[in-house]
Each structure stands twice: as structure tokens, then as C-alpha cells.
Design a protein around this motif. Sequence first.
Motif, PDB file in Angstrom:
ATOM      1  N   UNK A  20       0.823  -1.207   0.000  1.00  0.00           N
ATOM      2  CA  UNK A  20       0.000   0.000   0.000  1.00  0.00           C
ATOM      3  C   UNK A  20       0.858   1.258   0.000  1.00  0.00           C
ATOM      4  N   UNK A  21       1.890   1.265   0.816  1.00  0.00           N
ATOM      5  CA  UNK A  21       2.791   2.424   0.855  1.00  0.00           C
ATOM      6  C   UNK A  21       3.603   2.505  -0.431  1.00  0.00           C
ATOM      7  N   UNK A  22       4.008   1.357  -0.968  1.00  0.00           N
ATOM      8  CA  UNK A  22       4.747   1.367  -2.224  1.00  0.00           C
ATOM      9  C   UNK A  22       3.926   1.915  -3.373  1.00  0.00           C
ATOM     10  N   UNK A  23       2.650   1.531  -3.435  1.00  0.00           N
ATOM     11  CA  UNK A  23       1.776   2.074  -4.475  1.00  0.00           C
ATOM     12  C   UNK A  23       1.639   3.586  -4.351  1.00  0.00           C
ATOM     13  N   UNK A  24       1.552   4.066  -3.137  1.00  0.00           N
ATOM     14  CA  UNK A  24       1.467   5.513  -2.936  1.00  0.00           C
ATOM     15  C   UNK A  24       2.735   6.219  -3.400  1.00  0.00           C
ATOM     16  N   UNK A  25       3.890   5.580  -3.186  1.00  0.00           N
ATOM     17  CA  UNK A  25       5.150   6.199  -3.609  1.00  0.00           C
ATOM     18  C   UNK A  25       5.304   6.208  -5.131  1.00  0.00           C
ATOM     19  N   UNK A  26       4.651   5.260  -5.813  1.00  0.00           N
ATOM     20  CA  UNK A  26       4.761   5.217  -7.275  1.00  0.00           C
ATOM     21  C   UNK A  26       4.095   6.421  -7.935  1.00  0.00           C
ATOM     22  N   UNK A  27       3.172   7.069  -7.249  1.00  0.00           N
ATOM     23  CA  UNK A  27       2.497   8.218  -7.836  1.00  0.00           C
ATOM     24  C   UNK A  27       3.442   9.384  -8.073  1.00  0.00           C
ATOM     25  N   UNK A  28       4.524   9.440  -7.296  1.00  0.00           N
ATOM     26  CA  UNK A  28       5.491  10.521  -7.481  1.00  0.00           C
ATOM     27  C   UNK A  28       6.539  10.202  -8.539  1.00  0.00           C
ATOM     28  N   UNK A  29       6.509   8.994  -9.083  1.00  0.00           N
ATOM     29  CA  UNK A  29       7.455   8.595 -10.116  1.00  0.00           C
ATOM     30  C   UNK A  29       6.764   8.612 -11.485  1.00  0.00           C
ATOM     31  N   UNK A  30       7.559   8.428 -12.514  1.00  0.00           N
ATOM     32  CA  UNK A  30       7.037   8.459 -13.883  1.00  0.00           C
ATOM     33  C   UNK A  30       6.397   7.114 -14.225  1.00  0.00           C
ATOM     34  N   UNK A  31       5.286   6.816 -13.571  1.00  0.00           N
ATOM     35  CA  UNK A  31       4.566   5.568 -13.782  1.00  0.00           C
ATOM     36  C   UNK A  31       3.199   5.907 -14.356  1.00  0.00           C
ATOM     37  N   UNK A  32       2.818   5.210 -15.406  1.00  0.00           N
ATOM     38  CA  UNK A  32       1.533   5.486 -16.049  1.00  0.00           C
ATOM     39  C   UNK A  32       0.374   5.064 -15.153  1.00  0.00           C
ATOM     40  N   UNK A  33      -0.787   5.643 -15.435  1.00  0.00           N
ATOM     41  CA  UNK A  33      -1.983   5.308 -14.659  1.00  0.00           C
ATOM     42  C   UNK A  33      -2.356   3.845 -14.839  1.00  0.00           C
ATOM     43  N   UNK A  34      -2.202   3.319 -16.046  1.00  0.00           N
ATOM     44  CA  UNK A  34      -2.544   1.912 -16.292  1.00  0.00           C
ATOM     45  C   UNK A  34      -1.642   0.981 -15.490  1.00  0.00           C
ATOM     46  N   UNK A  35      -0.358   1.295 -15.414  1.00  0.00           N
ATOM     47  CA  UNK A  35       0.563   0.470 -14.636  1.00  0.00           C
ATOM     48  C   UNK A  35       0.235   0.540 -13.159  1.00  0.00           C
ATOM     49  N   UNK A  36      -0.138   1.732 -12.691  1.00  0.00           N
ATOM     50  CA  UNK A  36      -0.514   1.880 -11.287  1.00  0.00           C
ATOM     51  C   UNK A  36      -1.764   1.068 -10.973  1.00  0.00           C
ATOM     52  N   UNK A  37      -2.749   1.080 -11.874  1.00  0.00           N
ATOM     53  CA  UNK A  37      -3.963   0.302 -11.662  1.00  0.00           C
ATOM     54  C   UNK A  37      -3.670  -1.200 -11.746  1.00  0.00           C
ATOM     55  N   UNK A  38      -2.779  -1.591 -12.637  1.00  0.00           N
ATOM     56  CA  UNK A  38      -2.404  -3.005 -12.743  1.00  0.00           C
ATOM     57  C   UNK A  38      -1.730  -3.480 -11.463  1.00  0.00           C
ATOM     58  N   UNK A  39      -0.887  -2.644 -10.877  1.00  0.00           N
ATOM     59  CA  UNK A  39      -0.249  -2.995  -9.613  1.00  0.00           C
ATOM     60  C   UNK A  39      -1.280  -3.125  -8.505  1.00  0.00           C
ATOM     61  N   UNK A  40      -2.278  -2.252  -8.512  1.00  0.00           N
ATOM     62  CA  UNK A  40      -3.343  -2.344  -7.510  1.00  0.00           C
ATOM     63  C   UNK A  40      -4.139  -3.633  -7.665  1.00  0.00           C
ATOM     64  N   UNK A  41      -4.400  -4.052  -8.900  1.00  0.00           N
ATOM     65  CA  UNK A  41      -5.126  -5.305  -9.127  1.00  0.00           C
ATOM     66  C   UNK A  41      -4.305  -6.491  -8.621  1.00  0.00           C
ATOM     67  N   UNK A  42      -3.015  -6.502  -8.914  1.00  0.00           N
ATOM     68  CA  UNK A  42      -2.143  -7.584  -8.446  1.00  0.00           C
ATOM     69  C   UNK A  42      -2.109  -7.617  -6.919  1.00  0.00           C
ATOM     70  N   UNK A  43      -2.125  -6.441  -6.290  1.00  0.00           N
ATOM     71  CA  UNK A  43      -2.136  -6.364  -4.833  1.00  0.00           C
ATOM     72  C   UNK A  43      -3.421  -6.928  -4.257  1.00  0.00           C
ATOM     73  N   UNK A  44      -4.512  -6.770  -4.984  1.00  0.00           N
ATOM     74  CA  UNK A  44      -5.820  -7.203  -4.495  1.00  0.00           C
ATOM     75  C   UNK A  44      -5.993  -8.722  -4.562  1.00  0.00           C
ATOM     76  N   UNK A  45      -5.318  -9.383  -5.475  1.00  0.00           N
ATOM     77  CA  UNK A  45      -5.547 -10.814  -5.719  1.00  0.00           C
ATOM     78  C   UNK A  45      -5.278 -11.676  -4.488  1.00  0.00           C
ATOM     79  N   UNK A  46      -4.149 -11.538  -3.755  1.00  0.00           N
ATOM     80  CA  UNK A  46      -3.950 -12.404  -2.576  1.00  0.00           C
ATOM     81  C   UNK A  46      -5.044 -12.270  -1.534  1.00  0.00           C
TER      82      UNK A  46
END
Length: 294
Positions: A246-272
Motif C-alpha cells: 500500500x505504501x509502495x503504491x502511494x510512492x509510485x504516484x510521485x514517479x514516472x509511472x503510467x496510470x494503467x501500470x498503477x492500476x495493474x499494480x493495484x489489481x495484483x495487490x488485491x488478488x492475494x
Amino acid sequence: MTTPVLDDPATSRPTSAIPRRQVPASVRVRRHLIHIPLIIMGLVTLFPFLAMVSISLRPGEAVSVPDIFINPNISLSAYVEALSYSRIPRWALNTAVYSVVSVVLVLLFASMAGYAFAKKKFLGREVIFWVFIAMLMIPYQLTIIPQYLIVGQLGGLNTMWGLIVPTVANAQAMFLMRQFIQDIPDELIDAARIDGAGEFRVYWSIILPQTKPILATLGTFVFLWHWNDFLWPLVAQQSPENYVLTVGLNSLQSEAVSLATLMATAVVTFIPALLVFIFLQRYFVRGVMMSGIK
């Protein structure tokens, strides 16, 4: 001498032949109309998740409603990019350790405390119990500052044990265990003591097997709480290597990461978390039902 009365074939009929009472059409319509607001609320609840999945499958495209759900162009490149990010496996490992170890310790200590408060008699039992209950009335945000200071004085900041230990004393879990253990018959405990069982043997062989439904329910809740926990890991962990997801996803917002990649990471986080709920759903529902009946 009495003559047995035989059933008249003309008047007696099998139970299955009795016509059922027809439900009026107006009643059937009302029953179906009740489901309409439930379906609408379900769709509203699922909308953020569906939008997250749809955005992750359409990298580099404009986002609009309702095209976000009906566009056939699907790409998994955002998931490939998310899984190739070097720190995500480390964050996932930190989150798994934080969640699993916390679940084990919370269930262990909550069941022990629940057994003591439910079946043992000692001086100040009720006072101590209500002090624990009073902790539920205090907002967590008010205790996080003294918690941070204490952990910092003990040298636990930016460490895994400093992240886990403050969350082990769960007053709500202890309260639920105490309420459940109270309904276990005292005769089982007395029989075990007559057979020579000590206190730990009574707890391990008598109490724990009887509390499997509530343990599964609490385990599911505690795992989800820790897997999705954000505030305390954000405060306690300063190094990116020690972040949880959760904290890592928040830190990715300050980096050059696309919205789709951020959402994909959130989906992967949700699966477990989803898999844990699916596998424990049977025990979860049983625990909730038994708690309601008690």
C-alpha cells in the motif's frame, strides 16, 4: 368389538396431490422489485473495481464512461510492466510477512486472553476487561503518535518487528474470543482437568478446537486489515526497501509511472486478499452464523 375404519379412496389423496396455494402475481412482482435497489447498490459498489481493471487493460488510451467498460481493445502490457518493477516483489514479501505473522500472533494472544477472561477467576478481571474494551472507543489516529514515539525509543522504526509488534494487542479480537469461549461448557474443561490435563493442555486441546469458526473469521479480518493497512506502515517505515504494497503504491504516484501500470499494480495487490477470502469463506460464514445464533 370395534371395526377398523378404512380410508375412503375417493376422499383420501396423497400429500403430493394436494394443490399448492398460488402466490398472487402482485406479490411475485413486489418480491422481484425488492432486488432492484440491491442490484443497483451492488453495481455502484463494484464500479471502482471494474474501472480499475478496465484502466489497467487499456494502457495509453483516454478514459471515458461508458467506453471504459465496452472497448474491446485489451492489452496486458501494464501488468508486465508492473510485475517487472524491481521493488514490487520486495514489497509483496514485506506485506505477506506483516500480514501472516500478525495473524498468527493476534489469534494466539487473543485466544489466550479470551480464555482467561471467560473461564478464569482472578482479582480485577472485570476491571481489566473493561479497560481493554475502552480501548475500542479511542480513535486509532490519536494513539499513533505515542505509539510511534515508543517504537522509536525501542529502536523499532524501519524494522519488521517494529511494524508488527504494536498491532499484536487487538482488543476487538480479544473481545470476540472471550464472548465465544464463554459458551463453551465448563464440563469439558473440568473433565480434562480430572484426566490430569494442565492449563496449557486445556487451552490447546479443548479451547482451540472449539473456537475454529471464530478463529477463521478473525483470521480473515485480521489478514485483510494488515494487508490493506496504510497509515502505520507509512509512519513506521522510511526506507523504500521496507515498504509494504500500500505504501509502495502511494510512492509510485510521485514517479514516472503510467496510470494503467498503477492500476495493474493495484489489481495484483488485491488478488492475494481475494484468494484468502475465497478459501476461508466457508469458515468465515460459519463463524458469523454461529456468533449470531449465540
